[in-house]
Design an enzyme around this catalytic site. Sequence first.
Site, short mmCIF file in Angstrom:
data_model
loop_
_atom_site.label_atom_id
_atom_site.label_comp_id
_atom_site.label_asym_id
_atom_site.label_seq_id
_atom_site.Cartn_x
_atom_site.Cartn_y
_atom_site.Cartn_z
N GLY A 71 -23.72 71.47 20.83
CA GLY A 71 -24.13 72.11 19.57
C GLY A 71 -23.36 71.62 18.35
N THR A 73 -23.90 68.91 16.33
CA THR A 73 -24.78 68.57 15.20
C THR A 73 -25.32 69.84 14.56
OG1 THR A 73 -25.41 66.59 16.42
CG2 THR A 73 -26.76 67.15 14.52
N GLU A 142 -18.30 64.94 12.91
CA GLU A 142 -18.69 65.21 14.30
C GLU A 142 -17.88 64.27 15.19
OE1 GLU A 142 -22.86 64.81 14.98
OE2 GLU A 142 -22.71 65.41 17.09
N ARG A 201 -29.37 72.18 27.46
CA ARG A 201 -29.66 71.75 26.08
C ARG A 201 -29.99 70.26 26.01
NH1 ARG A 201 -24.88 75.15 22.90
NH2 ARG A 201 -25.62 77.20 23.55
N LEU A 202 -29.28 69.50 26.83
CA LEU A 202 -29.53 68.05 26.87
C LEU A 202 -30.95 67.76 27.36
CD1 LEU A 202 -26.98 65.49 27.91
CD2 LEU A 202 -28.99 65.53 29.31
N1 ADP Z 1 -26.51 77.67 20.44
C1 ADP Z 1 -27.58 77.02 20.88
N2 ADP Z 1 -28.45 77.63 21.70
C2 ADP Z 1 -29.53 76.96 22.18
N3 ADP Z 1 -29.83 75.66 21.87
C3 ADP Z 1 -28.97 75.01 21.06
C4 ADP Z 1 -27.81 75.64 20.54
N4 ADP Z 1 -27.15 74.75 19.76
C5 ADP Z 1 -27.87 73.60 19.81
N5 ADP Z 1 -28.97 73.76 20.58
C6 ADP Z 1 -29.99 72.75 20.90
O1 ADP Z 1 -29.41 71.93 21.92
C7 ADP Z 1 -29.65 70.56 21.67
C8 ADP Z 1 -28.31 69.86 21.46
O2 ADP Z 1 -27.71 70.38 20.27
P1 ADP Z 1 -26.91 69.44 19.28
O3 ADP Z 1 -26.50 70.26 18.13
O4 ADP Z 1 -27.69 68.19 19.02
O5 ADP Z 1 -25.64 69.08 20.20
P2 ADP Z 1 -24.56 67.91 20.09
O6 ADP Z 1 -24.57 67.42 18.67
O7 ADP Z 1 -23.29 68.57 20.48
O8 ADP Z 1 -24.98 66.85 21.05
C9 ADP Z 1 -30.56 70.50 20.46
O9 ADP Z 1 -31.88 70.42 20.93
C10 ADP Z 1 -30.29 71.81 19.74
O10 ADP Z 1 -31.41 72.26 19.01
N1 LIG Z 2 -17.31 57.77 22.51
C1 LIG Z 2 -18.54 58.20 22.87
C2 LIG Z 2 -19.20 59.18 22.15
C3 LIG Z 2 -20.46 59.57 22.54
N2 LIG Z 2 -21.03 58.99 23.61
C4 LIG Z 2 -22.41 59.35 23.97
C5 LIG Z 2 -22.59 60.72 24.55
C6 LIG Z 2 -23.99 61.07 24.15
O1 LIG Z 2 -24.92 60.51 25.06
C7 LIG Z 2 -24.15 60.38 22.81
C8 LIG Z 2 -23.97 61.26 21.61
O2 LIG Z 2 -23.18 62.36 21.89
P1 LIG Z 2 -23.54 63.88 21.43
O3 LIG Z 2 -23.35 63.89 19.96
O4 LIG Z 2 -24.94 64.16 21.80
O5 LIG Z 2 -22.55 64.73 22.14
O6 LIG Z 2 -23.18 59.36 22.80
C9 LIG Z 2 -20.35 58.03 24.33
O7 LIG Z 2 -20.86 57.51 25.35
N3 LIG Z 2 -19.12 57.63 23.94
#
Ligand code: ADP
Ligand SMILES: Nc1ccn([C@H]2C[C@H](O)[C@@H](COP(=O)(O)O)O2)c(=O)n1
Length: 267
Positions: A71, A73, A142, A201-202
């Site tokens: 979460g 982003t 981030e 979520r992924l």
């Molecule tokens: N608190 C939450 N509850 C449910 N879904 C969430 C939550 N926060 C993020 N998501 C969803 O989960 C997915 C990953 O969130 P994201 O913010 O992109 O995570 P990250 O940047 O850590 O990879 C997205 O589809 C987002 O809409």
């Molecule tokens: N040093 C890193 C940083 C990120 N990644 C990968 C992990 C995810 O597949 C993608 C983006 O990360 P998220 O923002 O979704 O947590 O990049 C990596 O392999 N190495």
Amino acid sequence: MSCPALVWCRRKLWSKLIGPTSGAVGCGKKSLIASTFPIMQRGLFSTENAGDQNKREKGTVICVEGNIASGKTSCLDFFSNTVGLEVFKEPVDKWRNVRGHNPLGLMYQDPNRWGLTLQTYVQLTMLDIHTKPSISPIKMMERSIYSAKYIFVENLYQSGKMADVDYAVLTEWFEWIIKSVNLSVDLIVYLKTSPETCYQRLKNRCREEERVIPLEYLYAIHSLYEEWLVKQTSYPVPAPVLVIDANKDLEEMSRHYEENRRSILSL
Ligand SMILES: Nc1ncnc2c1ncn2[C@@H]1O[C@H](COP(=O)(O)OP(=O)(O)O)[C@@H](O)[C@H]1O
Ligand SMILES: Nc1ccn([C@H]2C[C@H](O)[C@@H](COP(=O)(O)O)O2)c(=O)n1
């Protein structure tokens, strides 16, 4: 070096964000205004420490850390329209397309072969973000160059997917960078989630390259994060850590961010 125009700009933004500079903003901690404009308040024999000096020169730097799809982003999106704050998202698009190549996708297909390639590029792009000037008093990033090394490079190496020589070369680069460039961070916000939550979520996010990620991978990343930021037993932690339970749904997270805005923004 702060140019007068930049300082003026910061003052303007500050007064918009948190009211007149004479107001109380300490929040039990040292006032951020005092540390942003110490020149006005300090004499020749200043007791200013390196952290204060960094805030004065670079503003406050906050890194939002957490597992994949925890979460981060969404957290940056929440704060993105805060006056006086600029967000810097992870440049995942660059990692998926550098001059027509997709190092992220290649790494997931064959980590032994492409781990070094991806992580070299991640290190470069994170260095670029750390050093990018921001006109806002608060820079919210981030992740960081630190988690790139201490979490993702370490995971590749410890799981036997990175050759000793690749790890050695990346480590040499990393150590040279952190001793030569000012990459200081003022606060780490750690979004703590269970690997199961991230896995769900992924799957919902459906990023093509990440289809191959098993739950075990998220467990490995989770445990490296816990050792680094919670137990603090693995690698140096570059800033104080604020741990947030991020297993809750989006609505609850937004409420939590709103209610804890001041501590999250290091005010
Ligand atoms: N608190 C939450 N509850 C449910 N879904 C969430 C939550 N926060 C993020 N998501 C969803 O989960 C997915 C990953 O969130 P994201 O913010 O992109 O995570 P990250 O940047 O850590 O990879 C997205 O589809 C987002 O809409
Ligand atoms: N040093 C890193 C940083 C990120 N990644 C990968 C992990 C995810 O597949 C993608 C983006 O990360 P998220 O923002 O979704 O947590 O990049 C990596 O392999 N190495």
